[in-house]
Design a protein around this motif. Structure first.
Motif, mmCIF file in Angstrom:
data_model
loop_
_atom_site.group_PDB
_atom_site.id
_atom_site.type_symbol
_atom_site.label_atom_id
_atom_site.label_comp_id
_atom_site.label_asym_id
_atom_site.label_seq_id
_atom_site.Cartn_x
_atom_site.Cartn_y
_atom_site.Cartn_z
ATOM 1 N N PRO A 1 0.812 -1.224 0.000
ATOM 2 C CA PRO A 1 0.000 0.000 0.000
ATOM 3 C C PRO A 1 0.846 1.274 0.000
ATOM 4 N N PHE A 2 0.151 2.370 -0.078
ATOM 5 C CA PHE A 2 0.804 3.669 0.079
ATOM 6 C C PHE A 2 1.271 3.788 1.532
ATOM 7 N N TYR A 3 0.381 3.432 2.455
ATOM 8 C CA TYR A 3 0.773 3.420 3.871
ATOM 9 C C TYR A 3 -0.174 2.540 4.684
ATOM 10 N N PHE A 4 0.331 2.085 5.837
ATOM 11 C CA PHE A 4 -0.482 1.414 6.844
ATOM 12 C C PHE A 4 -0.786 2.411 7.960
ATOM 13 N N LEU B 1 -9.070 10.674 8.116
ATOM 14 C CA LEU B 1 -8.155 10.966 9.223
ATOM 15 C C LEU B 1 -7.562 9.648 9.717
ATOM 16 N N HIS B 2 -6.273 9.663 9.931
ATOM 17 C CA HIS B 2 -5.590 8.433 10.338
ATOM 18 C C HIS B 2 -4.282 8.748 11.042
ATOM 19 N N CYS B 3 -3.772 7.737 11.710
ATOM 20 C CA CYS B 3 -2.436 7.800 12.296
ATOM 21 C C CYS B 3 -1.582 6.808 11.519
ATOM 22 N N THR B 4 -0.664 7.327 10.717
ATOM 23 C CA THR B 4 0.197 6.459 9.910
ATOM 24 C C THR B 4 1.098 5.631 10.817
ATOM 25 N N THR B 5 1.183 4.322 10.548
ATOM 26 C CA THR B 5 2.203 3.534 11.245
ATOM 27 C C THR B 5 3.422 3.408 10.327
ATOM 28 N N LYS B 6 3.188 2.887 9.123
ATOM 29 C CA LYS B 6 4.308 2.690 8.200
ATOM 30 C C LYS B 6 3.982 3.276 6.832
ATOM 31 N N PHE B 7 4.800 4.223 6.392
ATOM 32 C CA PHE B 7 4.683 4.779 5.058
ATOM 33 C C PHE B 7 5.436 3.844 4.120
ATOM 34 N N CYS B 8 4.725 3.191 3.200
ATOM 35 C CA CYS B 8 5.332 2.178 2.327
ATOM 36 C C CYS B 8 5.663 2.708 0.943
ATOM 37 N N SER C 1 7.089 8.216 19.497
ATOM 38 C CA SER C 1 6.982 9.646 19.820
ATOM 39 C C SER C 1 6.322 10.425 18.692
ATOM 40 N N ARG C 2 6.612 9.977 17.492
ATOM 41 C CA ARG C 2 6.147 10.677 16.309
ATOM 42 C C ARG C 2 4.669 10.422 16.004
ATOM 43 N N ALA C 3 4.050 9.470 16.688
ATOM 44 C CA ALA C 3 2.663 9.082 16.374
ATOM 45 C C ALA C 3 1.712 10.282 16.448
ATOM 46 N N HIS C 4 0.962 10.491 15.383
ATOM 47 C CA HIS C 4 0.095 11.666 15.299
ATOM 48 C C HIS C 4 -0.974 11.458 14.232
ATOM 49 N N ILE C 5 -1.930 12.345 14.269
ATOM 50 C CA ILE C 5 -2.936 12.424 13.206
ATOM 51 C C ILE C 5 -2.779 13.792 12.560
ATOM 52 N N THR C 6 -2.580 13.819 11.262
ATOM 53 C CA THR C 6 -2.535 15.104 10.561
ATOM 54 C C THR C 6 -3.964 15.623 10.402
ATOM 55 N N LEU C 7 -4.209 16.794 10.949
ATOM 56 C CA LEU C 7 -5.556 17.384 10.849
ATOM 57 C C LEU C 7 -5.622 18.410 9.731
ATOM 58 N N GLU D 1 3.330 19.189 2.523
ATOM 59 C CA GLU D 1 2.998 17.767 2.467
ATOM 60 C C GLU D 1 2.717 17.257 3.882
ATOM 61 N N PRO D 2 1.787 16.280 3.989
ATOM 62 C CA PRO D 2 1.430 15.799 5.328
ATOM 63 C C PRO D 2 2.602 15.226 6.133
ATOM 64 N N VAL D 3 3.614 14.721 5.455
ATOM 65 C CA VAL D 3 4.753 14.159 6.186
ATOM 66 C C VAL D 3 5.365 15.183 7.155
ATOM 67 N N GLN D 4 5.121 16.450 6.884
ATOM 68 C CA GLN D 4 5.656 17.535 7.719
ATOM 69 C C GLN D 4 5.114 17.509 9.154
ATOM 70 N N THR D 5 3.906 16.984 9.332
ATOM 71 C CA THR D 5 3.288 16.993 10.668
ATOM 72 C C THR D 5 4.144 16.237 11.689
ATOM 73 N N GLY D 6 4.655 15.079 11.273
ATOM 74 C CA GLY D 6 5.500 14.291 12.168
ATOM 75 C C GLY D 6 6.821 14.997 12.448
HETATM 76 P P1 2AM Z 1 1.224 11.926 8.068
HETATM 77 O O1 2AM Z 1 1.347 10.551 8.663
HETATM 78 O O2 2AM Z 1 2.001 12.935 8.825
HETATM 79 O O3 2AM Z 1 -0.182 12.364 7.901
HETATM 80 C C1 2AM Z 1 0.279 9.715 2.900
HETATM 81 O O4 2AM Z 1 1.061 10.769 2.467
HETATM 82 C C2 2AM Z 1 0.414 9.504 4.383
HETATM 83 O O5 2AM Z 1 1.692 8.971 4.692
HETATM 84 C C3 2AM Z 1 0.263 10.759 5.180
HETATM 85 O O6 2AM Z 1 -0.541 10.446 6.278
HETATM 86 C C4 2AM Z 1 1.678 11.151 5.499
HETATM 87 O O7 2AM Z 1 1.940 11.908 6.633
HETATM 88 C C5 2AM Z 1 2.393 9.856 5.528
HETATM 89 N N1 2AM Z 1 3.737 10.014 5.010
HETATM 90 C C6 2AM Z 1 4.092 10.510 3.806
HETATM 91 N N2 2AM Z 1 5.418 10.455 3.631
HETATM 92 C C7 2AM Z 1 5.932 9.911 4.754
HETATM 93 C C8 2AM Z 1 7.247 9.601 5.206
HETATM 94 N N3 2AM Z 1 8.312 9.835 4.447
HETATM 95 N N4 2AM Z 1 7.390 9.071 6.442
HETATM 96 C C9 2AM Z 1 6.327 8.841 7.204
HETATM 97 N N5 2AM Z 1 5.057 9.112 6.854
HETATM 98 C C10 2AM Z 1 4.853 9.654 5.645
#
Ligand code: 2AM
Length: 216
Positions: A9-12, A68-75, A144-150, A157-162
């Motif tokens: 997937p794109f992410y879990f 809305l989600h909390c990303t565990t693994k960006f694949c 520590s980085r666990a979050h939900i991007t609102l 880009e959403p990756v900035q939230t973490g």
């Molecule tokens: P987020 O977890 O901060 O919201 C799709 O872009 C999702 O994967 C988003 O939820 C995004 O950020 C997360 N994401 C994108 N690139 C990432 C990366 N390099 N590392 C971790 N999470 C990433």
């Protein structure tokens, strides 16, 4: 790309149940509205980029699309390091499609992102991959980085939230508590400089979420 890899997937992550998503969006909206009305916040509005003469309204400043989600693994469909190993791991396979409760402990806002910090349980941490960004040069514990991007500012880009969350945690770890600005209904609001605001939730917000993946 092998057929197997193509299925990555794109992410879990944990996806908020729609009722919880609605609740959290309401809370976030209320938070932004309150900020817009605070003198202390107005005082620091120059931290935010402004377009022409328009004063920034944070209520309109952040956008998000998708669930809305909390990303565990960006694949990244298998392109990210460790994606395949993560997807194949026993804990991921066994947890896939199961419900859990996410506990939110703070809301934070920067000129780039708006997010909610998630406090993971030991069980949830089993699904948290090792994260070089989390571990790099700091002693922050896993998760520590666990979050939900609102929401994100335009062009962010959403990756900035973490990244923003880790920066806040590093400031806190260095002993910076921020300047306590106001006691809001939800909890104390602190200002960390450079447009960084943190609302520590007096009562954590807890709600159901599904461990699953997003394929896009
Ligand atoms: P987020 O977890 O901060 O919201 C799709 O872009 C999702 O994967 C988003 O939820 C995004 O950020 C997360 N994401 C994108 N690139 C990432 C990366 N390099 N590392 C971790 N999470 C990433």
């Amino acid at each position: 790309v092998s057929l197997e890899d193509a299925y990555l997937p794109f992410y879990f992550g944990w996806f908020l149940r729609h009722t919880f998503q609605d609740e959290l969006e309401g809370v976030a909206k209320g938070f932004l509205k309150t900020l817009d009305s605070l003198e202390a916040f107005k005082k620091h509005l120059s931290d935010f980029p402004r377009e022409g003469e328009d004063v920034v309204k944070v209520e309109q400043y952040f956008q998000h699309t998708g669930p809305l989600h909390c990303t565990t693994k960006f694949c990244d469909y298998g392109k990210a390091a460790g994606a395949k190993e993560y997807a194949k791991s026993q804990v991921v396979q066994q947890s896939y499609g199961s419900m859990t409760e996410l506990k939110l402990q703070a809301l934070f806002l920067t000129p780039r992102t708006l997010g909610a910090r998630v406090a993971l349980t030991q069980e949830q941490l089993q699904l948290w991959p090792s994260d070089p960004k989390e571990e790099a040069g700091s002693n922050l514990p896993p998760g520590s980085r666990a979050h939900i991007t609102l929401g994100c500012a335009q062009g962010v880009e959403p990756v900035q939230t973490g990244v923003d969350l880790l920066q806040i945690l590093q400031l806190q770890q260095q002993g910076q508590e921020g300047e306590k600005v106001e006691d809001l209904e939800l909890g104390p609001l602190s200002y960390y400089g450079n447009g960084i605001w943190v609302l520590s939730l007096r009562e954590p917000i807890i709600g159901p979420a599904l461990f699953s993946s997003f394929h896009g």
